[in-house]
Write an enzyme that holds these catalytic residues in place. Structure first.
Site, short mmCIF file in Angstrom:
data_model
loop_
_atom_site.label_atom_id
_atom_site.label_comp_id
_atom_site.label_asym_id
_atom_site.label_seq_id
_atom_site.Cartn_x
_atom_site.Cartn_y
_atom_site.Cartn_z
CD GLN A 52 4.83 6.58 1.08
OE1 GLN A 52 4.55 7.44 0.25
NE2 GLN A 52 4.62 5.29 0.86
CG ASP B 188 1.83 10.96 23.21
OD1 ASP B 188 1.97 11.84 24.09
OD2 ASP B 188 1.93 9.75 23.44
CG ASP C 157 -2.10 -0.96 1.07
OD1 ASP C 157 -2.31 -1.46 -0.06
OD2 ASP C 157 -2.79 -1.21 2.07
CE1 TYR D 89 -0.29 6.27 14.92
CE2 TYR D 89 0.69 8.01 13.60
CZ TYR D 89 0.58 7.35 14.80
OH TYR D 89 1.32 7.74 15.88
CB SER D 90 -6.97 7.46 11.66
OG SER D 90 -8.13 7.90 12.34
CG LEU D 91 -8.59 0.98 12.78
CD1 LEU D 91 -10.03 1.32 13.13
CD2 LEU D 91 -8.55 -0.13 11.72
CB THR E 268 -8.48 1.02 7.18
OG1 THR E 268 -8.00 1.45 5.90
CG2 THR E 268 -9.99 0.86 7.13
#
Length: 282
Positions: free
Chosen positions: A241, A171, A67, A184-186, A182
């Site tokens: 990235q 943080d 991905d 990092y937020s998840l 779906t």
């Protein structure tokens, strides 16, 4: 003639064999394959490389990787409004729609035009310093603000379309698209949002208070972030990235981009089935 630009991930050893399969499949077809010059030399196909890539007419971008590779290609082709299709050789493969076992079958469908193009919301991320724009970048999944160095909480102020919504300690902060809901937020406690929903997700990272929760806001909102009495250096990271250093006096403005990014999808793939398969392993 269809022109397909191929972007193999140089960091994955499987890329070589998958690229060979792609080249072999299209060898006798009415298709022009091109690779960016550096990738073409790296993988041993210099004849397919083009130096003036930005000037080439391209119909579809084909990423070989996970991905992350697909996200990078989406950003690379975004300004040219070129759809991207992903071949998954990563560990997760939520966005890349082609698995290795079905590679030739799906490449045939591309030739026959048997696919759809999903238009996904993209983030335009601006940094202002002393009232002047010093950076503008794009993110398909998310824009993340964290400290640059040892893990320490930061104090953030958030405005939505000019209205100050909250000041809090955390943080960090994630502003995600539905596509990135779906990712990092998840993991930080945010909701799963179907990619066709027109929304932004604002998710604090480990907030140091009980009254701060993730928010889902309309896609037309402008999220403005400033820093309260901070002295440490911070980072704005796009899709995990690309990172840009922030100073305490900077203002970060995040909103939907001018047009959506285009991702190739096939009829046999269902979003909810993918969620179930990838997260539950069923």
């Amino acid at each position: 003639m269809l022109t397909i630009a191929v972007f193999p991930n140089r960091g994955k050893k499987e890329s070589q064999s998958v690229l060979q399969r792609v080249i072999k499949f299209f060898a006798a077809k009415d298709v022009r394959l091109i690779l960016p010059a550096e990738e073409a030399v790296f993988f041993g196909y210099p004849a397919l490389g083009v130096d003036n890539f930005a000037e080439q007419a391209v119909d579809i971008g084909l990423s070989i990787g996970g991905d992350g590779t697909l996200l990078g290609v989406c950003r690379r082709l975004y300004d040219r409004n070129i759809p991207v299709c992903g071949i998954n050789i990563g560990t997760f493969g939520f966005l890349a729609d082609i698995e290795l076992a079905e590679l030739e079958e799906k490449l045939c469908k591309i030739l026959q035009g048997e696919y759809s193009i999903e238009k996904r919301l993209i983030l335009a991320c601006q940094i202002k310093r002393e009232g002047k724009e010093i950076f503008l970048g794009h993110a398909v999944n998310d824009a993340v603000i964290t400290t640059n160095g040892p893990a320490r909480m930061i104090r953030l102020g958030i405005q939505l379309s000019g209205y100050r919504v909250s000041d809090y300690k955390a943080d960090g902060l994630i502003i995600a698209t539905p596509t990135g809901s779906t990712a990092y937020s998840l993991s930080a406690g945010g909701p799963i949002v179907h990619p066709e929903v027109k929304a932004l997700i604002v998710t604090p990272i480990c907030p140091h208070t009980f009254n701060v929760r993730p928010m889902v806001v309309d896609h037309s909102e402008k999220v403005q972030v400033d820093f309260l009495n901070e002295t440490q250096e911070m980072l704005l990271t796009l899709d995990g990235q690309k990172s840009v250093k922030l100073t305490p006096d900077d203002e970060v403005i995040i909103q939907q981009g001018g047009h959506p990014v285009k991702i190739v999808k096939f009829a046999d793939k269902n979003y909810y089935q993918t969620v179930r398969t990838k997260f539950l392993g069923e």
